[in-house]
Scaffold this motif. Sequence first.
Motif, PDB file in Angstrom:
ATOM      1  N   ALA A 136       0.833  -1.201   0.000  1.00 59.21           N
ATOM      2  CA  ALA A 136       0.000   0.000   0.000  1.00 59.21           C
ATOM      3  C   ALA A 136       0.870   1.254   0.000  1.00 59.21           C
ATOM      4  O   ALA A 136       0.581   2.239  -0.706  1.00 59.21           O
ATOM      5  N   GLU A 137       1.938   1.233   0.784  1.00 59.69           N
ATOM      6  CA  GLU A 137       2.856   2.378   0.823  1.00 59.69           C
ATOM      7  C   GLU A 137       3.570   2.556  -0.507  1.00 59.69           C
ATOM      8  O   GLU A 137       3.814   3.686  -0.951  1.00 59.69           O
ATOM      9  N   MET A 138       3.901   1.456  -1.173  1.00 62.47           N
ATOM     10  CA  MET A 138       4.550   1.536  -2.483  1.00 62.47           C
ATOM     11  C   MET A 138       3.624   2.180  -3.503  1.00 62.47           C
ATOM     12  O   MET A 138       4.027   3.066  -4.272  1.00 62.47           O
ATOM     13  N   ILE A 139       2.358   1.771  -3.524  1.00 63.93           N
ATOM     14  CA  ILE A 139       1.392   2.338  -4.471  1.00 63.93           C
ATOM     15  C   ILE A 139       1.216   3.839  -4.216  1.00 63.93           C
ATOM     16  O   ILE A 139       1.195   4.646  -5.148  1.00 63.93           O
ATOM     17  N   SER A 140       1.107   4.219  -2.941  1.00 66.84           N
ATOM     18  CA  SER A 140       0.953   5.626  -2.600  1.00 66.84           C
ATOM     19  C   SER A 140       2.181   6.427  -3.010  1.00 66.84           C
ATOM     20  O   SER A 140       2.063   7.552  -3.516  1.00 66.84           O
ATOM     21  N   SER A 141       3.373   5.843  -2.833  1.00 62.69           N
ATOM     22  CA  SER A 141       4.599   6.557  -3.191  1.00 62.69           C
ATOM     23  C   SER A 141       4.675   6.784  -4.699  1.00 62.69           C
ATOM     24  O   SER A 141       5.175   7.816  -5.153  1.00 62.69           O
TER      25      SER A 141
END
Length: 377
Positions: A136-141
């Motif tokens: 999820a953090e990767m997608i947001s980044s």
Amino acid sequence: MSDTPSFDDLLTEDDAPPPVTRRSLTFGISLLATTLLVAGLAVLPAPYAVRAPGPTEDTLGDQGGTPLISITGAETFDSTGELRLTTVSVAGGPGYPVNLAQVVQGWFDGSRSVRPVEEVFPPDRTKEETEEQGQAEMISSQENATVAALTELGYDVPATLTVQGASPGTGAAGVVEPGDVIVSLDGDPVPTYQDLIDGLAAVTPGDDVTLGVVRDGEETDLTVTTSDGGDTALLGVFIDPAFDFPVDVTIQIDDIGGPSAGTMFALGIVDQLTPEDEANGVSIAGTGTMSVEGDVGAIGGIQQKLYGALRDGSTWFLAPQANCPEVVGNVPDGLHVVAVSTLADAREAMTAIGAGEGGSLPRCEARAERPQSSSVA
């Protein structure tokens, strides 16, 4: 009767085995127990997490034959350099136990670090939950990097700014409601997230602003007392922006999670969309989160990322200014580290390094301070 001497007859008094005493028996048993204990600890899980240099990936290249960054809807340009995102391999978390041998190796290897596992992983989180959060953090980044890069290049990135809630104790608490869509600030339209940020930059912290929102299909003006965000005024609201990208940017990467690749993703987008060959044959690595406003944020495992970058051939490294205290004194020989606080800083550094002018760029200092964020929330 045989005259052949027996083995006992051949022993002299000095050759006779010593008598077994209680002390020697105790010592032997203790030695055996210690050996078994050490052998057991070498394979049993230890309550530590070991960080080691992880793989790096070139955001201008591909992974398994698939480009990391693909852009359509605008002209793109080739680059002769590399922009490598860096990662950390962590053992010791949920589903990845470490043993004593790995811990000891981490203590004596300058490229690794050993920390109590609870300092690295929340104790109540499962392996699956950890992986889901990382993705999820990767997608947001990736989304943040795309917004920041396009904005840096002068594109307008329209956004629907939906309020998720208000920060307790701020002027927005009890005034805005979840689901409100922000459309104006002090009468000026804010069709992009950057417009809202720019508008707030002109407000004195503590002053009232008129926030235009659409609530239940009707436009309503709300009076919100701003908070002091250090360098700028804050609304005190949590916003979930939905962006309408003018250029189609697709980022495809496998087996890597977390938010720390944002800066290198943003630089990769900038490099592809500009005719200049900014990296110009140089392998530049780096790390840092990226906000939609273009701020570079601190990350974990900076020391391991430095070693991973050097291992994979990079000679320059872009580090978040906020991580400088961890960088000073831990830079491996052969790697030059530049401190950056914004995407504009990182872009300037990338261009200077490619032009052979990296020697004048700012380096990390022992007393570097964390920059203030201009986040709306």
